[in-house]
Scaffold this motif. Structure first.
Motif, PDB file in Angstrom:
ATOM      1  N   ARG A  94      -1.589   3.669   8.110  1.00  0.00           N
ATOM      2  CA  ARG A  94      -1.226   2.431   7.425  1.00  0.00           C
ATOM      3  C   ARG A  94      -2.442   1.666   6.907  1.00  0.00           C
ATOM      4  N   LEU A 112       3.336   1.350   1.064  1.00  0.00           N
ATOM      5  CA  LEU A 112       2.070   0.656   1.329  1.00  0.00           C
ATOM      6  C   LEU A 112       1.424   0.104   0.059  1.00  0.00           C
ATOM      7  N   THR A 134      -1.197  -4.400   5.472  1.00  0.00           N
ATOM      8  CA  THR A 134      -0.257  -3.282   5.622  1.00  0.00           C
ATOM      9  C   THR A 134       0.166  -3.088   7.087  1.00  0.00           C
ATOM     10  N   GLY A 144       1.021  -3.705  -0.550  1.00  0.00           N
ATOM     11  CA  GLY A 144       0.082  -4.329   0.380  1.00  0.00           C
ATOM     12  C   GLY A 144      -1.374  -4.061   0.009  1.00  0.00           C
TER      13      GLY A 144
END
Ligand code: B12
Ligand code: SF4
Ligand code: SF4
Length: 376
Positions: free
Chosen positions: A216, A233, A203, A236
């Motif tokens: 993140r 996000l 991410t 990911g």
């Protein structure tokens, strides 16, 4: 070295700590600016307790007035057990380490009292949750170095050390930090040109070497965040249902990792046998039974289901659609419904969702449903 300190090191090792080293609180040469910058840039997300405790983290005298030394302790949790699918952070496949390490810290305190003839007021111990910059002090005590992945990396245990600390008014001789011969220290000291961890983060959570933007970071999103996981996000996050070890796993320093003695850990590796389907069907009673005493229990059933929905959405497994549609339409928590809607859409189950929408009543789920058409 004072024989009492050598005896303390021996006793702490016997208690189950895999690394025991000491540092002194001299005039600060800390990279405290790194913490200030991290907070100022908001990289701590909504972990406001990090802000509130910042001054204490930067000045151990505010934690224990008159403190002279810190005992830094490492507990090796490496095992060759694969993290499974869905993937769990390795530390989570144990009973909560805060609980299993604590009795040894109590015993360690008693050893300090006995050997140095001091009282219980002359030291304070912490594992993870105290206002102590544990990686900074572990590096200064020479347990290892801080890698570009921000982890305290040990040259004997790799990335797989949990840390604990005892601040004390007893004056202990400091161990040497592991520095290069030219005296060089700091983040990435023994990383060389390697950037594997920075490149592998799913991410893009690294702002730079050693600097993680928690907003993140999958670890933050799947463990600390109690609300919606940002849509951008979710892809990911991949198969990671609780925490993330990607920037640890890729590190070449793990070649030195050996299985720990696990005297202070209680392994729960059977959790990797749980399928995504089983997790998506979990009841509160089953959740309590399965995750009792593990760090996962803090998520509560709705948090785990939220994460499981994200993993399901990333799985390409359309056999999960019926349970996901059921969650989207019927689960009592809007958080779960919202993430289930996203997962169904991502697996191409829009029609089934549309059929089930008849029972959707929650406005936030409807909004999520509309937004979910734009899957990243
Ligand atoms: C908040 C927190 C998080 C947050 C923020 C992570 C972060 N990178 O800060 C989140 C939730 C994201 C998180 C995730 C994880 N965490 Co955590 N976390 C903490 C906690 C409570 C505080 C960390 C902190 O103070 N962060 C603020 C930053 C600024 O400080 P720092 O990272 O420690 O960095 C210091 C030095 O490295 C140096 N430094 C850092 N950057 C730079 C840059 C420059 C230029 C310089 C000069 C210096 C420098 O200075 C900093 C301040 O002294 C500690 C426990 C504790 N009390 O310390 C555990 C801890 C760091 N976490 C731990 C673990 C295991 C994890 C995870 C692996 C869990 C998982 N599998 O999902 C991930 C790893 C993510 C990563 N790569 O960092 C362990 C790490 C053990 C180790 N060997 O390093 C700790 C120590 C808990 C423990 N007791 O074992 N965590
Ligand atoms: S723990 Fe995962 S998401 Fe967080 S910085 Fe490391 S690789 Fe990135
Ligand atoms: S993966 Fe490479 S750059 Fe990252 S911490 Fe390990 S050695 Fe350093």
């Amino acid at each position: 070295m004072d024989p009492r300190q050598a005896e303390l090191r021996r006793r702490l090792g016997a208690l189950g700590f895999d690394d025991v080293r000491f540092a002194s609180f001299g005039p600060s040469t800390s990279s405290g600016q790194a913490l200030r910058d991290w907070l100022a840039q908001g990289l701590h997300a909504d972990m406001h307790w990090m802000e509130r405790s910042a001054e204490k983290r930067l000045d151990p005298q505010l934690v224990l007035p008159g403190a002279k030394s810190i005992v830094m302790l490492g507990v090796n949790y490496w095992s060759p057990q694969a993290p499974g699918h869905p993937a769990w952070a390795r530390y989570a496949l144990h009973e909560d380490y805060h609980d299993t390490i604590k009795p040894a810290l109590i015993a360690a305190g008693r050893a300090i009292e006995e050997l140095f003839d001091v009282s219980g007021l002359d030291y304070r111990y912490y594992v993870d949750t105290g206002p102590v910059l544990e990686r900074e002090w572990a590096a200064r005590a020479g347990i290892g170095f801080v890698g570009k992945n921000a982890m305290l990396i040990s040259q004997t245990h790799g990335n797989w050390l949990l840390l604990a600390a005892i601040l004390t008014r007893v004056e202990l001789a400091a161990d040497q930090p592991r520095r290069k011969q030219n005296g060089e220290g700091g983040v990435g000291l023994w990383c060389g040109k390697c950037t594997r961890c920075l490149d592998a983060c799913p991410t893009q959570a690294f702002r730079g070497p050693g600097v993680v933007d928690a907003r993140r970071c999958i670890s933050y999103q799947t463990i600390e965040n109690k609300g919606i996981i940002p849509r951008e996000l979710r892809a990911g996050i991949g198969p990671r249902i609780f925490g993330c070890d990607v920037c640890l796993e890729v590190c070449p320093w793990n070649r030195f990792a050996r299985e720990g003695r696990r005297l202070l850990l209680a392994v729960r590796h059977e959790l990797t046998q749980l399928s995504l389907q089983e997790i998506l069907e979990i009841t509160p009673a089953k959740f309590a039974e399965l995750f009792r005493r593990t760090p996962i229990k803090r998520l509560k059933p709705a948090g785990l289901l939220r994460n499981a929905c994200v993993v399901a959405g990333n799985s390409d497994d359309r056999s999960l659609l019926p349970v996901l549609v059921r969650l989207a339409a019927q689960h009592e928590s809007p958080l779960v419904r919202a993430h289930a809607v996203w997962a169904v859409r991502r697996l191409g189950g829009g029609e089934q969702l549309a059929a089930a929408r008849a029972v959707e009543t929650d406005a936030s789920v409807l909004a999520e449903y509309a937004e979910s058409t734009a899957v990243p």
